[in-house]
Design a protein around this motif. Structure first.
Motif, PDB file in Angstrom:
ATOM      1  N   TYR A   1     -12.105  14.503  -6.578  1.00 48.70           N
ATOM      2  CA  TYR A   1     -11.542  15.310  -5.490  1.00 48.70           C
ATOM      3  C   TYR A   1     -10.146  15.757  -5.882  1.00 48.70           C
ATOM      4  N   LEU A   2      -9.868  17.026  -5.641  1.00 48.10           N
ATOM      5  CA  LEU A   2      -8.518  17.531  -5.857  1.00 48.10           C
ATOM      6  C   LEU A   2      -7.925  17.797  -4.485  1.00 48.10           C
ATOM      7  N   ILE A   3      -6.794  17.127  -4.207  1.00 48.65           N
ATOM      8  CA  ILE A   3      -6.207  17.199  -2.865  1.00 48.65           C
ATOM      9  C   ILE A   3      -4.816  17.801  -2.962  1.00 48.65           C
ATOM     10  N   GLU A   4      -4.601  18.817  -2.160  1.00 46.91           N
ATOM     11  CA  GLU A   4      -3.282  19.473  -2.148  1.00 46.91           C
ATOM     12  C   GLU A   4      -2.471  18.881  -1.003  1.00 46.91           C
ATOM     13  N   ILE A   5      -1.347  18.238  -1.329  1.00 51.55           N
ATOM     14  CA  ILE A   5      -0.493  17.666  -0.286  1.00 51.55           C
ATOM     15  C   ILE A   5       0.789  18.480  -0.234  1.00 51.55           C
TER      16      ILE A   5
ATOM     17  N   SER B   1     -21.175   7.199  -0.144  1.00 53.92           N
ATOM     18  CA  SER B   1     -19.855   7.652   0.300  1.00 53.92           C
ATOM     19  C   SER B   1     -20.016   8.721   1.377  1.00 53.92           C
ATOM     20  N   PRO B   2     -19.105   8.740   2.325  1.00 48.81           N
ATOM     21  CA  PRO B   2     -19.212   9.715   3.395  1.00 48.81           C
ATOM     22  C   PRO B   2     -19.155  11.133   2.822  1.00 48.81           C
ATOM     23  N   VAL B   3     -19.905  12.015   3.355  1.00 43.84           N
ATOM     24  CA  VAL B   3     -19.921  13.379   2.866  1.00 43.84           C
ATOM     25  C   VAL B   3     -18.626  14.058   3.291  1.00 43.84           C
ATOM     26  N   THR B   4     -17.822  14.376   2.296  1.00 42.86           N
ATOM     27  CA  THR B   4     -16.557  15.015   2.591  1.00 42.86           C
ATOM     28  C   THR B   4     -16.632  16.452   2.120  1.00 42.86           C
ATOM     29  N   GLU B   5     -16.100  17.341   2.911  1.00 42.44           N
ATOM     30  CA  GLU B   5     -16.233  18.738   2.556  1.00 42.44           C
ATOM     31  C   GLU B   5     -14.913  19.352   2.162  1.00 42.44           C
ATOM     32  N   LEU B   6     -14.983  20.449   1.509  1.00 42.89           N
ATOM     33  CA  LEU B   6     -13.799  21.214   1.162  1.00 42.89           C
ATOM     34  C   LEU B   6     -13.016  21.519   2.428  1.00 42.89           C
ATOM     35  N   GLY B   7     -11.712  21.442   2.338  1.00 45.81           N
ATOM     36  CA  GLY B   7     -10.896  21.783   3.488  1.00 45.81           C
ATOM     37  C   GLY B   7     -10.614  20.595   4.399  1.00 45.81           C
ATOM     38  N   ALA B   8     -11.257  19.473   4.128  1.00 39.71           N
ATOM     39  CA  ALA B   8     -11.034  18.314   5.007  1.00 39.71           C
ATOM     40  C   ALA B   8      -9.590  17.835   4.898  1.00 39.71           C
ATOM     41  N   LYS B   9      -9.065  17.328   6.011  1.00 37.51           N
ATOM     42  CA  LYS B   9      -7.689  16.834   6.051  1.00 37.51           C
ATOM     43  C   LYS B   9      -7.710  15.345   5.728  1.00 37.51           C
ATOM     44  N   VAL B  10      -7.003  14.955   4.685  1.00 39.34           N
ATOM     45  CA  VAL B  10      -7.099  13.558   4.239  1.00 39.34           C
ATOM     46  C   VAL B  10      -5.739  12.979   3.880  1.00 39.34           C
ATOM     47  N   TRP B  11      -5.688  11.634   3.882  1.00 39.68           N
ATOM     48  CA  TRP B  11      -4.535  10.886   3.381  1.00 39.68           C
ATOM     49  C   TRP B  11      -4.962  10.145   2.118  1.00 39.68           C
ATOM     50  N   VAL B  12      -4.020   9.961   1.212  1.00 42.10           N
ATOM     51  CA  VAL B  12      -4.340   9.260  -0.040  1.00 42.10           C
ATOM     52  C   VAL B  12      -3.565   7.950  -0.078  1.00 42.10           C
TER      53      VAL B  12
ATOM     54  N   LEU C   1       0.848  -1.199   0.000  1.00 38.82           N
ATOM     55  CA  LEU C   1       0.000   0.000   0.000  1.00 38.82           C
ATOM     56  C   LEU C   1       0.877   1.240   0.000  1.00 38.82           C
ATOM     57  N   ASN C   2       0.606   2.147  -0.928  1.00 38.72           N
ATOM     58  CA  ASN C   2       1.283   3.437  -0.942  1.00 38.72           C
ATOM     59  C   ASN C   2       0.403   4.436  -0.220  1.00 38.72           C
ATOM     60  N   ILE C   3       0.984   5.156   0.745  1.00 35.53           N
ATOM     61  CA  ILE C   3       0.203   6.145   1.485  1.00 35.53           C
ATOM     62  C   ILE C   3       0.942   7.467   1.437  1.00 35.53           C
ATOM     63  N   ILE C   4       0.215   8.534   1.077  1.00 30.76           N
ATOM     64  CA  ILE C   4       0.818   9.863   1.153  1.00 30.76           C
ATOM     65  C   ILE C   4      -0.130  10.801   1.869  1.00 30.76           C
ATOM     66  N   GLY C   5       0.416  11.857   2.422  1.00 31.07           N
ATOM     67  CA  GLY C   5      -0.442  12.817   3.106  1.00 31.07           C
ATOM     68  C   GLY C   5       0.134  13.214   4.445  1.00 31.07           C
ATOM     69  N   PRO C   6      -0.561  13.967   5.209  1.00 35.28           N
ATOM     70  CA  PRO C   6      -1.919  14.435   4.929  1.00 35.28           C
ATOM     71  C   PRO C   6      -1.946  15.639   3.987  1.00 35.28           C
ATOM     72  N   GLY C   7      -3.120  15.810   3.394  1.00 39.35           N
ATOM     73  CA  GLY C   7      -3.326  16.966   2.531  1.00 39.35           C
ATOM     74  C   GLY C   7      -4.720  17.512   2.753  1.00 39.35           C
ATOM     75  N   GLU C   8      -5.062  18.495   1.939  1.00 46.90           N
ATOM     76  CA  GLU C   8      -6.337  19.174   2.144  1.00 46.90           C
ATOM     77  C   GLU C   8      -7.151  19.118   0.846  1.00 46.90           C
ATOM     78  N   ILE C   9      -8.448  18.824   0.951  1.00 49.49           N
ATOM     79  CA  ILE C   9      -9.300  18.812  -0.245  1.00 49.49           C
ATOM     80  C   ILE C   9      -9.542  20.256  -0.672  1.00 49.49           C
ATOM     81  N   ILE C  10      -9.117  20.593  -1.895  1.00 53.45           N
ATOM     82  CA  ILE C  10      -9.282  21.985  -2.318  1.00 53.45           C
ATOM     83  C   ILE C  10     -10.338  22.137  -3.400  1.00 53.45           C
ATOM     84  N   ASP C  11     -10.822  21.029  -3.945  1.00 53.82           N
ATOM     85  CA  ASP C  11     -11.886  21.157  -4.956  1.00 53.82           C
ATOM     86  C   ASP C  11     -12.633  19.838  -5.051  1.00 53.82           C
TER      87      ASP C  11
END
Lengths: 302, 376, 267
Positions: B324-328, B344-355, B304-314
């Motif tokens: 989803y566009l995520i800025e890491i 799918s869980p409701v994810t909002e802009l600005g959420a902190k996520v790992w990819v 498994l490749n894991i990167i992050g955390p980043g923020e959903i920007i779009d």
């Protein structure tokens, strides 16, 4: 209507090809132009330098290098030379002013009615279908001494009792303008017909008033049409001698270069003078045309 | 003319083809072999040389260098009318002064085939247009014109049928429909089809083999699935679908896997899916193969490749999926597609996520993205 | 906004008036073709059909008309063929002196008729060729040639080169491509060029005056007659030619319009 198949973009296709067939296509026409256009021009130049045969009769000349012929004709006919270019310029501008609204109306406004467009175009070229000379003669009669136009002008005291319309510069320029209007209208129409009207809408969308849309969008885009129209009008007018001749609308006071060349060549048989004038007229036109085409940026007209 | 016409397709082989036009080289050095009966697509952006290739095969242009063989016969110097090849032109090029039937019969009449008219009618039947035989091309719709063009080419039973963006002028719906029909006709007549297009979906949908062309060269060639799952160059990975690309120096390398280090994140690709295993390399993953995790990083695991955390920007809703566009930080923007299955869980802009994505979905490329920051 | 509606009707009104103006001399010629030449040829003398029914009672005008027809026919055929070949050559082929050739083809258009007429006359004089119908035909081919080239070139420019390629692709050798595709598609342009050449040749006075010697063409006849007044028979011929030409153009246009209407209906 469905998309018609003939509007393909020109990408790699349509590049001119090389082939020996081109020689077969070119040669007959080129030989013809060589024999009857280029060599006659050389003839004209050598004739313009001929000298009279000493003790010879009328119309007898021998080869020579009489550059003085040119000085002579310039001195002798300066008035007619200047008049030709002045008349041609005025008549061309008048024809442009007269034709532009018509061409715009047919080419742009009437676009949605192709049948009407076709009919109006036919009306524009209709004068072509009747003899140039008959048309000019009709104006001669209409402007004649006892014509109702003359009488009307005399009655309203615009024209003095002893004045004639015929033979005046105004009538000659009028005749020149009338005769060459179709040469102006057609190229203008061809150009305006292709004008993209969405550009005009874009102009008004961008807050331009109709008049400024015209001067900033329509007019500049129609410049190629104006250029070819003015050339097609100016050149034949500068060399015309029918309208300004005494048999039609002119008088000795309105004689143009064409009249002088004609009388020198066909009546007095002074071939060198007629040839020198022709060479000068041609040279002047070539110079004017090339400056004009360069100025208006329409070299691709050629 | 001794042109031989066969009822089935023939191999097409291009050997060392080079084509120069005044001022530029359209094709550098092209080798290509298309087996008989295959539906082959040449895919690339405009100006990549694909249409030029087609014109060379048709004989409408001649190559500067190289050889063209059709069914093992050298046709390089043959004129277009001497080649067993027909073209469906981009804007169909139907003769406007002839009826539909006369258009279709044109080729077989030229070849003095007996009974041209019945044969032309039959070809029109194949494309279901026999009722319009007497019309002029201008009276047909775009889709109908396209089918006439196809019938006009097919009636000649060419060894090789060339299709120059034949669906480009149609609207989307008609295009999909014609794609299906075209493929069905190809299966039915069994000819070799060479299809030039810039539409990747069209190429992948219809072709047995796709060659991706760029700047006069073939970048990669293979079955559509292979090209998509395992692109070998940056260009292919971006031209066919979308890709997330990561560039870094190789940190670990063995016979199983190759890993790079990108700003402290380890990204791994199976060695058999990597074009290059040393130095600075680019590793990519398709957006639909990646998932993101909210609140906390997923437990790291082998494979498994894991990167992050980043923020959903779009977030973009496209119907079948959410994009989803995520800025890491220090890595850049990463795109993730999540299928729209309605729960799918409701994810909002600005959420902190790992990819994360499975290592087996990574692909290692042979080249690096241009330095101007175009890479996502 | 009264100004706006004025602008809306200004242009159509102007155009109608302009057409009326353009028609004045034509109407004059037509009306005076019915003039009864009682004493002299100027001024209205009375209405008669005599000029139309007995146009060749004036034998000179009929002979001149015949000469003009002959000259225009031959000149049109030759210049249409030569001009079409030239137009195809300069638009469809690449060759060494293409831009020079284009310039040479443009030059006759920029040459005033009087210069062209005088030049040819000087040439015939120098070489010692006597002037007559033959020299007029040579001159008319020359000055109509460039008009043909321009007209056909314009048509070629609208021709999709892909159509010819499609022909080559469909097993037509070059000659067949030309005969079956290029030529039929160019035909409207070639016809238009031929009509133009005919009209120009038929109506030419200036070049003819320099190169015809004692031969009389219709324009030459009119020019000579203009001093005294033009006989009504000349107006008859002018009007007849006009009606014929207009009818021809209208037939072309109506059939074209009907064809496009039929197209629109079927769709």
């Amino acid at each position: 209507m469905a998309q018609v198949a003939t509007r393909a973009p020109r990408s790699a296709a349509g590049q001119p090809k090389k082939s020996r067939i081109v020689l077969l296509l070119l040669l007959p026409g080129m030989i013809y132009l060589g024999l009857f256009f280029i060599t006659p021009f050389a003839s004209l130049i050598t004739t313009s330098l001929q000298a009279p045969v000493l003790g010879g009769g009328i119309g007898q000349y021998q080869p020579g290098l009489e550059f003085g012929n040119y000085g002579f004709v310039v001195n002798e006919y300066m008035e007619q030379i200047v008049r030709s270019f002045v008349y041609a310029t005025i008549a061309t501008l008048l024809a442009l002013a007269f034709s532009y609204p018509i061409a715009y109306f047919i080419g742009v406004r009437a676009r949605k009615h192709p049948v009407l467009q076709g009919l109006m175009l036919t009306l524009v070229i209709a004068p072509f279908f009747i003899s140039f000379l008959l048309r000019t003669f009709a104006w001669k009669e209409l402007f004649g001494q006892d014509s109702w136009i003359s009488n009307l002008l005399r009655d309203s005291a615009i024209l003095a009792q002893d004045q004639y319309l015929l033979g005046t510069p105004i009538v000659v320029i009028f005749g020149l303008t009338y005769n060459f209007i179709p040469f102006m209208t057609l190229p203008l129409y061809t150009n305006l017909e292709r004008l993209d009207t969405s550009l005009l809408e874009a102009g008004s969308d961008l807050y331009a008033k109709p008049t400024s849309t015209f001067w900033k969008v329509t007019f500049p885009l129609s410049l190629p049409g104006i250029t070819s129209g003015t050339l097609l009008t100016f050149i034949p007018i500068a060399g015309d001698y029918v309208t300004a001749s005494r048999s039609f609308l002119g008088s000795p006071n309105t004689a143009m270069l064409g009249n002088v060349i004609e009388s020198n060549y066909l009546r007095i048989q002074d071939y060198p003078s007629a040839s020198a004038l022709s060479v000068m007229l041609m040279a002047a036109i070539v110079v004017l045309v090339s400056i004009y085409i360069r100025r208006t940026g329409t070299e691709d007209l050629l | 003319m001794a042109t031989e016409f066969v009822a089935r397709g023939a191999d097409l082989e291009l050997v060392g083809i080079r084509k120069e036009f005044p001022g530029f080289v359209a094709i550098e050095n092209l080798d290509l072999k298309i087996p008989a009966g295959e539906f082959f697509a040449l895919l690339g952006p405009s100006g990549c040389g694909k249409t030029t290739t087609l014109r060379l095969v048709a004989g409408l242009d001649s190559p500067t260098k190289g050889k063209i063989l059709i069914g093992n016969k050298d046709v390089t110097t043959d004129k277009p009318h001497e080649r067993p090849v027909n073209t469906v032109f981009q804007n169909y090029a139907l003769f406007p002064h002839m009826s539909v039937l006369d258009n279709v019969a044109f080729g077989i009449k030229q070849r003095k085939v007996s009974d041209p008219m019945p044969k032309a009618l039959e070809a029109l039947k194949l494309v279901e247009l026999e009722h319009l035989a007497q019309r002029r091309p201008a009276q047909l719709s775009g889709g109908q014109q396209q089918r006439v063009a196809l019938a006009r080419a097919l009636v000649n039973r060419p060894s090789l049928l060339l299709l120059d963006e034949p669906l480009g002028a149609l609207d989307l719906k008609l295009r999909r429909q014609m794609q299906v029909e075209l493929k069905a006709i190809q299966m039915e007549v069994g000819l070799t089809f060479l299809h030039v297009t810039h539409d990747q979906e069209e190429a992948m949908d219809m072709a047995d083999t796709v060659a991706v062309m760029n700047k006069g060269r073939i970048e990669q060639m293979g079955a559509p699935e292979t090209l998509y799952e395992r692109p070998k160059t940056i260009f292919v990975s971006k031209f066919l679908g979308q890709s997330n690309l990561f560039v870094g120096d190789v940190a670990e390398s063995n016979s199983d896997s190759v890993s790079i280090n990108v700003a402290g994140n380890k990204i791994t690709v199976p060695t058999k899916r990597a074009e290059k295993t040393t130095g600075k390399i680019a590793i990519g993953v398709r957006p639909e193969k990646a998932t993101f995790h909210e609140d906390q990083a997923p437990t790291s695991a082998a494979g498994l490749n894991i990167i992050g955390p980043g923020e959903i920007i779009d977030i973009r809703f496209t119907g079948v999926s959410n994009q989803y566009l995520i800025e890491i930080p220090q890595i850049g923007k990463v795109t993730v597609f999540a299928q729209n299955v309605g729960k799918s869980p409701v994810t909002e802009l600005g959420a902190k996520v790992w990819v994360s994505w499975k290592v087996e979905h990574s692909f290692g490329l042979s080249d690096l993205p241009a330095e101007n920051g175009e890479g996502k | 906004m009264s100004k706006f509606s004025l602008g809306k009707y200004l242009l159509p009104t102007y155009t109608i008036l302009a057409f009326v103006f353009l028609m004045i001399p034509i109407a004059y010629t037509f009306i005076f073709s019915f003039n009864d030449p009682f004493k002299n040829t100027t001024g209205w003398q009375g209405f008669t059909f005599k000029n139309w029914t007995g146009v060749c009672n004036n034998i000179d005008v009929c002979l001149a008309f015949g000469n003009s027809l002959l000259i225009a026919t031959i000149a049109t055929i030759v210049s249409t063929i030569l001009g079409t070949m030239l137009a195809i050559a300069v638009t469809r082929y690449e060759f060494k002196f293409r831009s020079a050739t284009n310039l040479l083809l443009f030059l006759p258009l920029a040459t005033p008729e009087v210069v062209m007429g005088a030049g040819l006359a000087a040439q015939f004089l120098n070489v010692g060729i006597p002037k007559g119908i033959g020299t007029v035909i040579v001159a008319h081919i020359l000055f109509t040639l460039s008009f043909v080239v321009v007209t056909v070139k314009a048509r070629i420019a609208t021709l999709d080169p892909k159509l010819e390629e499609a022909g080559r692709d469909l097993y037509a050798p070059p000659v067949q491509v030309f005969a079956k595709i290029t030529l039929p598609l160019l035909l409207p342009g070639i016809m238009a060029a031929a009509l133009l050449a005919f009209a120009l040749s038929f109506d030419d006075y200036i070049i003819t005056a320099f190169n015809s010697g004692t031969e009389v063409t219709f324009p030459k006849y009119v020019f000579a007659a203009a001093v005294r007044g033009i006989p009504p028979e000349a107006n008859v011929i002018g009007s007849a030619v006009f009606i014929f030409a207009i009818a021809l153009v209208l037939v072309f246009q109506i059939s074209g319009a009907m064809r496009s209407k039929a197209l629109a209906k079927k769709n």
